[in-house]
Scaffold this active site. Structure first.
Site, mmCIF file in Angstrom:
data_model
loop_
_atom_site.group_PDB
_atom_site.id
_atom_site.type_symbol
_atom_site.label_atom_id
_atom_site.label_comp_id
_atom_site.label_asym_id
_atom_site.label_seq_id
_atom_site.Cartn_x
_atom_site.Cartn_y
_atom_site.Cartn_z
ATOM 1 N N HIS A 150 0.810 -1.218 0.000
ATOM 2 C CA HIS A 150 0.000 0.000 0.000
ATOM 3 C C HIS A 150 0.844 1.269 0.000
ATOM 4 O O HIS A 150 0.337 2.347 -0.285
ATOM 5 C CB HIS A 150 -0.972 -0.004 1.198
ATOM 6 C CG HIS A 150 -0.322 0.252 2.523
ATOM 7 N ND1 HIS A 150 -0.030 -0.745 3.427
ATOM 8 C CD2 HIS A 150 0.071 1.399 3.125
ATOM 9 C CE1 HIS A 150 0.502 -0.230 4.508
ATOM 10 N NE2 HIS A 150 0.578 1.076 4.356
ATOM 11 N N ASP A 180 0.069 -7.798 1.440
ATOM 12 C CA ASP A 180 0.437 -6.383 1.449
ATOM 13 C C ASP A 180 1.956 -6.188 1.487
ATOM 14 O O ASP A 180 2.468 -5.266 2.131
ATOM 15 C CB ASP A 180 -0.214 -5.648 2.622
ATOM 16 C CG ASP A 180 -0.120 -4.130 2.484
ATOM 17 O OD1 ASP A 180 -0.069 -3.646 1.337
ATOM 18 O OD2 ASP A 180 -0.070 -3.440 3.518
ATOM 19 N N SER A 260 4.897 2.401 7.987
ATOM 20 C CA SER A 260 4.538 1.264 7.147
ATOM 21 C C SER A 260 5.701 0.847 6.262
ATOM 22 O O SER A 260 6.301 1.679 5.567
ATOM 23 C CB SER A 260 3.333 1.616 6.276
ATOM 24 O OG SER A 260 2.172 1.763 7.043
#
Length: 515
Positions: A150, A180, A260
């Site tokens: 993402h 992901d 992230s």
């Protein structure tokens, strides 16, 4: 009169002497008595602090040095993922002409380092600005980098900034929507990269140190410390409903937007997970963060680099958590763990192995099963074609069956599920029952549209529920597996012609792009 004057002089003299004496006494008290009183009070009220225990200080200092060592070891391996942000107009600043030197001009130059913006007609062309989007970790000397999907999804340009601010253009080698995870590649040239050491997430225990490194809110090379709060968190527990075939590591080390894709490490500086998500009512850290275990990440990375895609094992069952059952003992379980089979998909490895609904899978290849996510992770990392023992509980009795693991592909899953979704429409198999209900001749081949999402590309094209899709992108469609195979070849930014049968008429429509 003279008497009164003399009396007044005496009174004034007495008053002056009194004031002088009071002033002298006050000065004396402030100089000597008050500090002495304060010292006496301090000496009587202050606690006596003993010397610190030398052994405890040494332990604390050793732990402190361990954290410093981890920072020095991991920070050079942690990178900032930068992408173009909104373009901004770049103004050329000038000062209006004055016939003589103007003091305000020097003021603006020295304190604001700019002058008055030029008129719009003197604007320069727009300049692209890179902004931090997430984090990543270097895993090889030749430039492979791990991050979250993402973080780089839908981005046209990616720039990787090292710890010393050296920057490199990066390309996406591949990504995995299920977990992901994305793999990037840079060409370092003569720059010597520092790859991280990847640990073993299967050995992680609750209570161990957890150290997160990344770029929260664009604050590069930020290190936070906590512990492993929990392991084996299911995606449904974390709110990450789009992620599967993995569990999560939970930590209270501060993880915020921008972390992230960065590493979660142990006290030895080994990467045990990739920071992915947080649970927060505010959007910021509240002490609950999640990382994808590094063993799952290593499997995905190796598949992407070697094959260009992720090849996963597959059993072909629909499952329910044992913990969700009202009374697990009704199935003969001694302890509430494992995964309950609620449906065996036709022509699947599970069906061929003889598995049945209400069987409880308690071990896979000798590993006790904690949850559905745990089982999916183990099955997914098993090479297709491998025969593994599966311990199940059936009717209160334990038994072992041998299962040949299949390959999970979109076509196989769609065929087993008999449904697929694309550009806002859900299609299903044209069964004999549907043919009778809709009065469709036996010679008509295709898939039936089960549902159409409003304002989707399919809806804008005029697709309706009940339409029969016979041709898509100039290829014949006879099953859901055909539909999935063809849609995977259509680029998201391309339109696609589709031939449908509606009642007794045949019509061709154009389905617009996704973007």
């Amino acid at each position: 009169m003279r008497y009164w004057a003399e009396k007044t002089r005496r009174q004034a003299l007495v008053l002056a002497l009194t004031v002088f004496a009071a002033f002298s006494l006050g000065a004396f008290a402030s100089r000597w008595l008050i500090p002495l009183t304060q010292n006496l009070i301090a000496q009587t009220s202050a606690p006596v602090i003993p010397n610190p225990p030398e052994s405890a200080l040494k332990v604390a200092e050793q732990l402190q040095e361990a954290f410093v060592w981890v920072a020095r070891k991991v920070e050079p391996s942690t990178v900032t993922i930068m992408t173009p942000g909104p373009t901004v107009r770049r103004f050329q600043f000038r000062f209006p002409p004055f016939p003589s030197p103007d003091p305000f001009e020097e003021f603006f130059r020295r304190f604001f380092e700019r002058g008055i913006p030029s008129p719009p007609e003197e604007e320069s062309e727009q300049q692209e600005r890179l902004r931090p989007r997430g984090s990543g970790v270097i895993v090889s000397p030749d430039g492979y980098i791990l991050t979250n999907r993402h973080v780089v999804e839908g981005v046209k340009r990616i720039v990787v900034a090292l710890w010393n601010d050296k920057r490199f253009e990066a390309k996406v080698v591949g990504s995995d929507e299920v977990t992901d995870i994305a793999v990037l590649k840079i060409e370092p040239g003569e720059t010597k990269l520092v790859p991280a050491i990847l640990g073993d997430s299967d050995k992680v225990r609750v209570g161990e140190w957890a150290i997160a490194v990344g770029n929260p809110f664009g604050l590069r090379q930020t290190m936070t410390v906590g512990i492993i709060s929990a392991i084996g968190r299911r995606p449904t527990e974390t709110g990450a409903i789009d992620i599967g075939y993995t569990e999560f590591i939970q930590t209270d080390a501060a993880i915020n937007p921008g972390n992230s894709g960065g590493p979660l490490c142990n006290i030895r500086g080994e990467v045990i997970g990739i920071n992915t998500a947080i649970s927060s009512p505010t959007g910021g850290n509240v002490g609950i963060g999640f990382a994808i275990p590094i063993n799952t990440v290593k499997f995905v990375m190796e598949q992407i680099i070697k094959r260009g895609k992720v090849v996963r094992g597959w059993l072909g069952v629909e499952l329910q958590e044992v913990s969700d059952l009202p009374d697990p003992t009704a199935l003969g379980l001694k302890e509430p763990r494992g995964a309950v089979i609620v449906r065996v998909l036709p022509n699947s490895p599970a069906e061929k192995a003889g598995l049945q609904p209400q069987d409880v899978i308690v071990e896979f290849n000798g590993v006790p099963i904690r949850s559905i996510a745990h089982l999916q992770s183990l099955v997914g990392r098993t090479p297709p074609g491998t025969v593994v023992p599966l311990k199940i509980v059936r009717g209160g009795k334990e038994m072992v069956v041998q299962v040949r693991v299949g390959e999970r592909t979109p076509e196989v899953v769609a065929e087993a599920m008999r449904e697929a979704e694309w550009r806002g429409m859900t299609v299903g198999e044209l069964t004999e029952e549907l043919r009778r209900q809709m009065n469709i001749p036996a010679n008509v081949r295709g898939v039936v549209v089960l549902a159409v999402e409003s304002n989707s590309p399919a809806a804008r094209a005029g697709i309706r529920q009940g339409d029969i899709i016979t041709v898509l992108a100039n290829q014949q469609i006879s099953s859901v597996a055909d539909f999935v195979r063809v849609t995977r070849t259509i680029r998201p930014n391309r339109s696609a012609p589709v031939t449908i049968r509606r009642e007794t008429a045949t019509t061709m429509l154009i389905i617009p792009p996704e973007q």
